[in-house]
Design a protein around this motif. Structure first.
Motif, short mmCIF file in Angstrom:
data_model
loop_
_atom_site.label_atom_id
_atom_site.label_comp_id
_atom_site.label_asym_id
_atom_site.label_seq_id
_atom_site.Cartn_x
_atom_site.Cartn_y
_atom_site.Cartn_z
N ALA A 312 -4.22 -2.26 34.96
CA ALA A 312 -3.02 -1.55 34.48
C ALA A 312 -2.92 -1.53 32.96
CB ALA A 312 -1.77 -2.17 35.08
N GLN A 313 -3.61 -2.46 32.27
CA GLN A 313 -3.56 -2.47 30.81
C GLN A 313 -4.91 -2.09 30.19
OE1 GLN A 313 -1.75 -6.06 29.12
NE2 GLN A 313 -0.46 -6.31 30.92
N GLU A 314 -5.93 -2.91 30.41
CA GLU A 314 -7.22 -2.68 29.75
C GLU A 314 -7.90 -1.40 30.22
OE1 GLU A 314 -9.83 -6.02 29.89
OE2 GLU A 314 -8.35 -7.44 29.16
N ALA A 315 -7.97 -1.20 31.51
CA ALA A 315 -8.63 0.00 32.03
C ALA A 315 -7.86 1.25 31.64
CB ALA A 315 -8.77 -0.09 33.55
N ARG A 316 -6.56 1.15 31.64
CA ARG A 316 -5.73 2.28 31.22
C ARG A 316 -6.04 2.66 29.77
NH1 ARG A 316 -1.27 2.92 28.15
NH2 ARG A 316 0.16 4.65 28.67
N ASP A 317 -6.07 1.67 28.89
CA ASP A 317 -6.35 1.94 27.48
C ASP A 317 -7.73 2.57 27.31
OD1 ASP A 317 -3.90 0.87 26.87
OD2 ASP A 317 -4.68 -1.08 26.20
N ALA A 318 -8.71 2.07 28.08
CA ALA A 318 -10.07 2.60 27.97
C ALA A 318 -10.12 4.07 28.39
CB ALA A 318 -11.02 1.78 28.84
N PHE A 319 -9.44 4.40 29.47
CA PHE A 319 -9.44 5.78 29.96
C PHE A 319 -8.76 6.72 28.96
CE2 PHE A 319 -7.42 9.19 32.55
CZ PHE A 319 -8.57 9.77 33.07
N LEU A 320 -7.64 6.31 28.43
CA LEU A 320 -6.91 7.16 27.49
C LEU A 320 -7.67 7.30 26.17
CD1 LEU A 320 -3.23 5.98 28.12
CD2 LEU A 320 -4.44 7.92 29.13
N GLU A 321 -8.30 6.21 25.71
CA GLU A 321 -9.06 6.28 24.47
C GLU A 321 -10.26 7.21 24.58
OE1 GLU A 321 -10.13 2.29 23.64
OE2 GLU A 321 -8.09 1.66 23.05
N ALA A 322 -10.79 7.34 25.80
CA ALA A 322 -11.96 8.19 26.01
C ALA A 322 -11.61 9.66 26.25
CB ALA A 322 -12.78 7.66 27.18
N GLY A 323 -10.32 9.98 26.18
CA GLY A 323 -9.92 11.37 26.33
C GLY A 323 -9.07 11.69 27.53
N GLY A 324 -8.87 10.73 28.40
CA GLY A 324 -7.98 10.95 29.54
C GLY A 324 -6.54 11.11 29.08
N GLU A 325 -5.75 11.76 29.89
CA GLU A 325 -4.36 12.03 29.50
C GLU A 325 -3.34 11.28 30.34
OE1 GLU A 325 -3.79 16.23 29.59
OE2 GLU A 325 -5.21 16.61 27.94
N SER A 326 -3.68 10.96 31.58
CA SER A 326 -2.70 10.34 32.48
C SER A 326 -3.41 9.30 33.35
CB SER A 326 -2.04 11.40 33.36
OG SER A 326 -1.11 10.82 34.25
N PHE A 327 -2.90 8.08 33.34
CA PHE A 327 -3.50 6.99 34.10
C PHE A 327 -2.41 6.33 34.93
CE2 PHE A 327 -4.61 2.61 34.91
CZ PHE A 327 -5.98 2.62 35.15
N HIS A 328 -2.68 6.13 36.20
CA HIS A 328 -1.70 5.50 37.09
C HIS A 328 -2.36 4.38 37.88
CE1 HIS A 328 1.30 8.73 36.53
NE2 HIS A 328 0.24 9.53 36.49
N TYR A 329 -1.77 3.20 37.80
CA TYR A 329 -2.21 2.10 38.66
C TYR A 329 -1.30 2.06 39.88
CZ TYR A 329 -2.49 -2.47 40.74
OH TYR A 329 -2.58 -3.47 41.67
N ILE A 330 -1.89 2.07 41.06
CA ILE A 330 -1.14 2.00 42.32
C ILE A 330 -1.08 0.53 42.73
CG2 ILE A 330 -1.05 2.74 44.72
CD1 ILE A 330 -2.76 5.18 43.89
N PRO A 331 0.11 -0.06 42.80
CA PRO A 331 0.22 -1.49 43.08
C PRO A 331 -0.40 -1.90 44.41
CG PRO A 331 2.30 -0.62 42.27
CD PRO A 331 1.42 0.56 42.53
N CYS A 332 -0.71 -3.19 44.52
CA CYS A 332 -1.21 -3.74 45.77
C CYS A 332 -0.15 -3.63 46.86
CB CYS A 332 -1.61 -5.20 45.58
SG CYS A 332 -3.04 -5.45 44.52
N VAL A 333 -0.55 -3.92 48.09
CA VAL A 333 0.40 -3.79 49.20
C VAL A 333 1.49 -4.85 49.13
CG1 VAL A 333 -1.14 -2.61 50.80
CG2 VAL A 333 -1.25 -5.09 50.64
N ASN A 334 1.24 -5.97 48.50
CA ASN A 334 2.27 -6.99 48.25
C ASN A 334 3.13 -7.27 49.48
OD1 ASN A 334 1.48 -7.46 45.54
ND2 ASN A 334 2.51 -5.59 44.89
N THR A 335 4.41 -6.88 49.44
CA THR A 335 5.28 -7.11 50.61
C THR A 335 5.72 -5.79 51.25
OG1 THR A 335 7.20 -7.28 49.11
CG2 THR A 335 6.17 -9.34 49.82
N ASP A 336 4.91 -4.77 51.12
CA ASP A 336 5.22 -3.50 51.80
C ASP A 336 5.39 -3.77 53.30
OD1 ASP A 336 4.86 -2.33 49.37
OD2 ASP A 336 3.00 -1.28 49.88
N ASP A 337 6.34 -3.10 53.91
CA ASP A 337 6.61 -3.31 55.34
C ASP A 337 5.36 -3.07 56.18
OD1 ASP A 337 9.23 -4.02 54.92
OD2 ASP A 337 10.05 -2.03 55.37
N ALA A 338 4.60 -2.03 55.82
CA ALA A 338 3.40 -1.71 56.61
C ALA A 338 2.40 -2.86 56.55
CB ALA A 338 2.77 -0.42 56.11
#
Length: 378
Positions: A312-338
């Motif tokens: 969510a931090q390092e990989a995001r910065d790398a993608f944006l620095e290389a020319g990407g415009e939008s980066f989204h980290y999808i959280p782990c399942v954690n305590t999702d009901d499913a």
């Protein structure tokens, strides 16, 4: 035929082992069933001294680092533990919460959510959580369960894919605890759930929630924790299980091969690890014109340093620095009901044949009376 106790290589002989005192036993109490959820571990705080203690335990595990022992320990204590704790402490500090380490917080919440589920079903099963490294340790929690009268334990490492460095190490911790215990509980052990339909469905629902909120464009990057590439040749199934998880998730989401990519993160040292590596892949995709990347980590059941800081931090910065415009980290399942529902189903499958119904008062009294007839005090 040789006489005397057999000696297993690497373990002390029974003749030389010392067993700790057993908890007080009562014949008027029936045995209980417990589920022990185990995750990797965490330092007590995001400080260099606590990181030094934690890393010393973690990196001293021969399951984690498979190089000649004497050479590795000299390098670990002579160089790594003098340099890395301060750097790691800064990373942990960037994700630390008011409740503590995210990994511990989420694991305890998963434990509580599963306990509520089984209790609501009328079950007397005890659910507890432990950490392979750090606290609460596997040994400490097993001691507590034994003191509560637990005589059957299902050990469930919270690693979806089996790896010797993770799953097998949990078994080692249980085995190490057993060396000082006279009366062992009965154990069952879950090796993996990489292809469990409930887990795949929980992952898919997390992606679909993200798409419903942010739209469905770009590419889905499935980033798994890496291990040395030689592990695959030595017989570790981790690489194959990661790809099976990815395939099943892609099929459930209706993704084409061009819509997603599998990568591996968290490389340690200079040796070749499983490829392709996550951050270089993200940089390459951005340089090739990919504007948006959605990243999910299906090898983690709870958010932690590797997801919240590395992705969510390092990989995001790398993608944006290389020319990407939008980066989204999808959280782990954690305590999702499913996911908690899938966890309950997984536990139920592995507990088959173990009754969690307590004995009736009449049955317990009869049991105690028979024991007293043979001289038992309780």
């Amino acid at each position: 035929m040789p006489e005397g106790p057999a000696i297993i290589s690497g373990l002390p002989s029974i003749a030389t082992m010392t067993f700790r005192p057993e908890p007080e036993h009562s014949h008027a109490r029936s045995g209980r069933v417990a589920v022990l959820l185990v995750n990797l571990g965490t330092p007590d705080s995001p400080t260099a001294p606590d990181l030094r203690r934690y890393l010393a335990e973690f990196l001293s595990d021969p399951r984690v680092v498979e190089i000649p022992r004497a050479l590795w320990l000299a390098l670990l204590h002579g160089v790594i533990l003098r340099i890395r704790p301060a750097k790691s402490a800064a990373k942990y500090a960037s994700i630390w919460t008011s409740e503590g380490s995210p990994l511990l917080v989420w694991t305890l919440r998963q434990c509580e959510a599963l306990q509520r589920r089984v209790t609501d079903q009328g079950s007397s099963i005890i659910v507890r959580a432990a950490m392979r490294y750090g606290q609460p340790s596997v040994a400490r929690v097993l001691d507590e369960l034994k003191a509560e009268g637990v005589d059957r334990v299902l050990v469930l490492p919270l690693y979806p894919q089996y790896a010797a460095a993770t799953t097998a190490s949990v078994f080692d911790a249980v085995a190490q605890w057993s060396l000082s215990v006279r009366r062992l509980p009965e154990f069952r052990f879950v090796n993996h759930y990489h292809d469990d339909p409930g887990y795949i469905e929980a992952l898919a629902q997390s992606v679909e929630r993200h798409w419903a909120s942010e739209g469905r464009t770009g590419k889905l990057v499935m980033s798994f924790h890496g291990i040395p590439a030689r592990s695959l040749a030595l017989g570790d199934p981790y690489f194959c299980e990661c790809h099976k998880t990815a395939r099943l998730l892609a099929e459930r989401l209706g993704l084409s091969p061009d819509d997603h990519v599998v990568t591996f993160q968290s490389r340690l040292g200079r040796a070749k690890w499983l490829e392709p590596y996550t951050e270089p892949t993200l940089r390459s995709l951005a340089s090739q014109g990919l504007k948006r990347a959605d990243v999910i980590c299906p090898g983690f059941s709870a958010d932690c340093l590797e997801t919240l800081e590395e992705i969510a931090q390092e990989a995001r910065d790398a993608f944006l620095e290389a020319g990407g415009e939008s980066f989204h980290y999808i959280p782990c399942v954690n305590t999702d009901d499913a996911w908690i529902g899938a966890l309950e189903a997984l536990v139920g499958k592995h507990l088959q044949g173990w009754s969690d119904l307590p004995a009736t008062p009449a049955q317990l009294e009869l049991q105690a009376a028979r024991a007293r007839a043979f001289g038992a005090e309780r």
